[in-house]
Design an enzyme around this catalytic site. Structure first.
Site, PDB file in Angstrom:
ATOM      1  N   TYR A 186      -2.037  -0.066  10.225  1.00  0.00           N
ATOM      2  CA  TYR A 186      -2.210  -0.703   8.915  1.00  0.00           C
ATOM      3  C   TYR A 186      -0.953  -0.519   8.070  1.00  0.00           C
ATOM      4  CZ  TYR A 186      -3.671  -1.209   4.053  1.00  0.00           C
ATOM      5  OH  TYR A 186      -3.737  -1.564   2.725  1.00  0.00           O
ATOM      6  N   SER A 221       0.823  -1.209   0.000  1.00  0.00           N
ATOM      7  CA  SER A 221       0.000   0.000   0.000  1.00  0.00           C
ATOM      8  C   SER A 221       0.852   1.253   0.000  1.00  0.00           C
ATOM      9  CB  SER A 221      -0.896  -0.010   1.248  1.00  0.00           C
ATOM     10  OG  SER A 221      -1.507   1.242   1.449  1.00  0.00           O
TER      11      SER A 221
END
Length: 340
Positions: free
Chosen positions: A157, A132
């Site tokens: 995350y 990501s």
């Protein structure tokens, strides 16, 4: 030992990108084994509908499995013996990581470790990993480059995704496991995730509800259409990186190193302000949003911007679908799926 005729194992196959990647591989005539835990992070009916689409043709097999279960994961690999692994299974979402941190360490670290070890044991030819743009965190040098550091994540995350990249490098270095990580930049499109802004905004506007616009609409994202992400993934899948033990100058490069390891950004390379994204959505829906302007949320960054030069150089591909093209496709799907 995996062979050239072995199936592709797609983890997270009932998820947004995993579903689209599985569809593409099936269209290309590949055999796909999809794995997903079907957790309840968002509406399971959407995940089941994606699986129904994948099952409608031939070449797809599905296994419901929590990859954090080490023994179950090992049994899966013993049975399937995949040649390639596309690892998209993960607990997604920046905000939710503030509420349920254990979901992220279990899904994004423990499960990944189990899959990597099974790949090592079975001689998988290439491990491709969905990372990501969140890993860039507090980086301020734009556009974000794979050759820059990513050591200041702003959410758990992001930290788990960066951990995944580092775990991949260790396996690549120690066991010669070819490993490629693709850093996705704000993926959107049909069959998207209900927790993402475009989906939430569409639902709220159609229901006559206000939308919460964080960063007062001034943040920018490198919105990347899902078909472009899948194209990048497919082009990388059959290009396992090669080791370069004598290239010591690569040791200081975060994107390479001497192991069979690579990092690639997958982004449109043209950040769009949130306020502009909403304008395009309003035009597609034929309605005006009730905007509730809000300050930044914890874990958010003001702008994401991808440097896609490495991906273009090595695969000949750059994402090209604009939001003016992609958002109407999402809205068309949303109206049809939810019969709005």
């Amino acid at each position: 030992m995996a062979t050239s005729s072995s199936p592709v194992l797609v983890t997270g196959a009932a998820g947004f990108v995993g579903f689209h990647l599985s569809q593409r591989l099936l269209r290309d005539g590949r055999e796909v084994v999809g794995v997903d835990s079907l957790n309840d992070y968002y509406d399971r009916r959407l995940k089941e509908a994606r699986l129904d689409e994948l099952r409608s043709g031939s070449g797809f097999r599905f296994e419901r499995l929590n990859l954090a279960d080490r023994e179950a994961t090992a049994r899966l690999f013993d049975e399937v013996r995949p040649g390639l692994v596309a690892h998209l299974a993960a607990q997604a979402g920046v905000r939710y990581s503030l509420e349920a941190p254990h979901a992220y360490t279990e899904s994004n670290v423990v499960a990944l470790g189990n899959v990597l070890e099974s790949c090592r044991q079975h001689g998988v030819g290439h491990f491709t990993f969905a990372s990501s743009s969140s890993v860039y965190g507090a980086n301020t040098v734009l556009p974000f480059s794979e050759h820059h550091g990513a050591d200041h994540p702003l959410s758990l995350y992001a930290a788990t995704k960066r951990s995944g990249e580092l775990m991949g490098y260790a396996y690549s270095h120690l066991f010669d496991l070819p490993f490629t990580a693709l850093r996705f930049f704000t993926v959107y499109g049909p069959w998207g995730r209900p927790d993402m802004a475009l989906f939430k905004f569409t639902k709220a506007i159609l229901e006559g509800q206000p939308i919460e616009v964080f960063h007062h609409g001034e943040s920018s994202r490198d919105y990347t259409y899902v078909d472009d992400v899948v194209e990048a993934f497919v082009r990388v899948l059959d290009r396992p990186p090669q080791s370069a033990p004598d290239a010591t100058e690569r040791l200081s490069d975060p994107a390479t190193g001497t192991a069979p390891f690579r990092l690639y950004n997958v982004g449109h390379e043209s950040p769009v302000r949130l306020s502009r994204m909403i304008e395009v959505l309003e035009s597609c829906l034929g309605r005006t949003a009730q905007r509730k302007l809000m300050p930044p949320q914890p874990g958010d960054v003001a702008i994401t911007s991808a440097d896609g030069a490495d991906l273009a150089r090595d695969t000949g591909f750059r994402p090209r679908v604009t939001i003016e093209e992609g958002i109407p496709r999402f809205v068309e799907w949303y109206r049809a799926f939810y019969r709005v």
